[in-house]
Design an enzyme around this catalytic site. Sequence first.
Site, mmCIF file in Angstrom:
data_model
loop_
_atom_site.group_PDB
_atom_site.id
_atom_site.type_symbol
_atom_site.label_atom_id
_atom_site.label_comp_id
_atom_site.label_asym_id
_atom_site.label_seq_id
_atom_site.Cartn_x
_atom_site.Cartn_y
_atom_site.Cartn_z
ATOM 1 N N ASN A 1 -22.079 7.722 -46.021
ATOM 2 C CA ASN A 1 -22.769 6.851 -45.520
ATOM 3 C C ASN A 1 -23.644 7.253 -44.443
ATOM 4 O O ASN A 1 -23.156 7.844 -43.431
ATOM 5 C CB ASN A 1 -22.022 5.372 -44.981
ATOM 6 C CG ASN A 1 -22.726 4.602 -44.154
ATOM 7 O OD1 ASN A 1 -24.044 4.376 -43.998
ATOM 8 N ND2 ASN A 1 -22.007 3.702 -43.386
ATOM 9 N N LYS B 1 -26.019 6.216 -42.514
ATOM 10 C CA LYS B 1 -26.380 5.439 -41.483
ATOM 11 C C LYS B 1 -27.887 5.570 -41.313
ATOM 12 O O LYS B 1 -28.711 5.605 -42.132
ATOM 13 C CB LYS B 1 -25.292 5.474 -40.275
ATOM 14 C CG LYS B 1 -23.841 5.282 -40.736
ATOM 15 C CD LYS B 1 -23.120 5.145 -39.486
ATOM 16 C CE LYS B 1 -21.740 4.922 -40.071
ATOM 17 N NZ LYS B 1 -20.871 4.856 -39.102
ATOM 18 N N HIS C 1 -20.590 -3.793 -43.671
ATOM 19 C CA HIS C 1 -20.173 -2.720 -42.771
ATOM 20 C C HIS C 1 -19.836 -3.234 -41.340
ATOM 21 O O HIS C 1 -20.581 -3.966 -40.990
ATOM 22 C CB HIS C 1 -21.249 -1.720 -42.845
ATOM 23 C CG HIS C 1 -20.611 -0.159 -42.010
ATOM 24 N ND1 HIS C 1 -20.607 -0.018 -40.766
ATOM 25 C CD2 HIS C 1 -20.114 0.739 -42.678
ATOM 26 C CE1 HIS C 1 -19.989 1.097 -40.296
ATOM 27 N NE2 HIS C 1 -19.655 1.843 -41.551
ATOM 28 N N GLU D 1 -20.627 -2.113 -38.704
ATOM 29 C CA GLU D 1 -21.880 -2.071 -37.824
ATOM 30 C C GLU D 1 -22.823 -3.289 -38.163
ATOM 31 O O GLU D 1 -23.562 -3.988 -37.257
ATOM 32 C CB GLU D 1 -22.551 -0.650 -38.057
ATOM 33 C CG GLU D 1 -21.913 0.462 -37.239
ATOM 34 C CD GLU D 1 -21.827 1.465 -37.766
ATOM 35 O OE1 GLU D 1 -22.728 1.870 -38.740
ATOM 36 O OE2 GLU D 1 -20.895 2.526 -37.670
ATOM 37 N N GLU E 1 -12.032 0.229 -43.016
ATOM 38 C CA GLU E 1 -12.664 0.820 -41.857
ATOM 39 C C GLU E 1 -12.164 0.424 -40.613
ATOM 40 O O GLU E 1 -13.066 -0.462 -40.338
ATOM 41 C CB GLU E 1 -14.249 1.084 -41.849
ATOM 42 C CG GLU E 1 -14.513 1.721 -43.296
ATOM 43 C CD GLU E 1 -16.117 2.417 -42.815
ATOM 44 O OE1 GLU E 1 -16.254 3.472 -43.312
ATOM 45 O OE2 GLU E 1 -16.889 1.616 -42.542
ATOM 46 N N GLY F 1 -16.553 6.700 -35.919
ATOM 47 C CA GLY F 1 -17.367 7.566 -35.284
ATOM 48 C C GLY F 1 -16.631 7.960 -33.727
ATOM 49 O O GLY F 1 -17.306 8.475 -32.754
ATOM 50 N N SER G 1 -13.717 8.506 -38.952
ATOM 51 C CA SER G 1 -13.236 9.841 -38.799
ATOM 52 C C SER G 1 -12.880 10.667 -39.705
ATOM 53 O O SER G 1 -11.962 11.363 -39.538
ATOM 54 C CB SER G 1 -12.798 9.844 -37.504
ATOM 55 O OG SER G 1 -13.684 9.270 -36.449
#
Length: 251
Positions: free
Chosen positions: A10, A12, A96, A98, A168, A174, A214
């Site tokens: 991904n 992003k 996702h 985010e 996730e 991250g 991660s």
Amino acid sequence: MARKPIIAGNWKMHKTRQQAADLANALAAQVGTYEAVEVVLCPPYTALETVGAAIRGTRIALGAQNCHWADSGAYTGEIAPPMLVDVGCKYVIIGHSERRQYFAETDETINKKAQAAYRHGLIPIICVGETLEERQSGRTEDVITTQIKGCLSGLPSDKVAQSVIAYEPVWAIGTGQTATKEQAQEVHALIRKLVAEMFSPEVAEQIRIQYGGSVKPQNIRELMAQPDIDGALVGGASLEADSFASIVRYE
Ligand code: 13P
């Protein structure tokens, strides 16, 4: 039948078309014929065509990072599933964290997006995961259960069986703080149990569940050794060819 591992990058909101072409060309050279793992690249919309051209003729598949639930219409700034099919996508990431956090996506809209993906033959990668606060207050199981039920309810079981779920944990994205293999396996087993209850044990056996948060060349192997971890959704470490290729070749 054993589930084929699936590892997706991904990207992003990273990579111009030139940067995307360079990365996709490097990956095509390094893992383009690799058969043990299904590899998916999810660049930003603007680079989908470029990446699609770079991986043509390889075993690598193309995916998008989001889509709208309508087939077309007055939705300024949005992208519809048929447009993703048109540009060569096979997969689409949906929900996702985010998107949930910054763009107010809910289990309900994620459910509608999954249905839209199915209508056009796209395979959704449906994301779930708890926040740090939810984990620390002992609510992980409840949160994941609510998300899985909301995202998957009413979907056709034959399509669900072909789909991908990505677990996730938000606190692992991250941050460099990967979930331990035990923490990840525990939630993956829960997700598979929920899918078995909602659909059937056969659907649960078939569905692939990725871990994301991660993932690095250093930890992919122990994660993939867990019985219910069928792949990875990789952010930061997918932005560089050598690290993503070594994640793909974890065995
Ligand atoms: P990182 O691998 O950068 O933690 O991102 C994970 C992720 O959000 C993939 O979708």
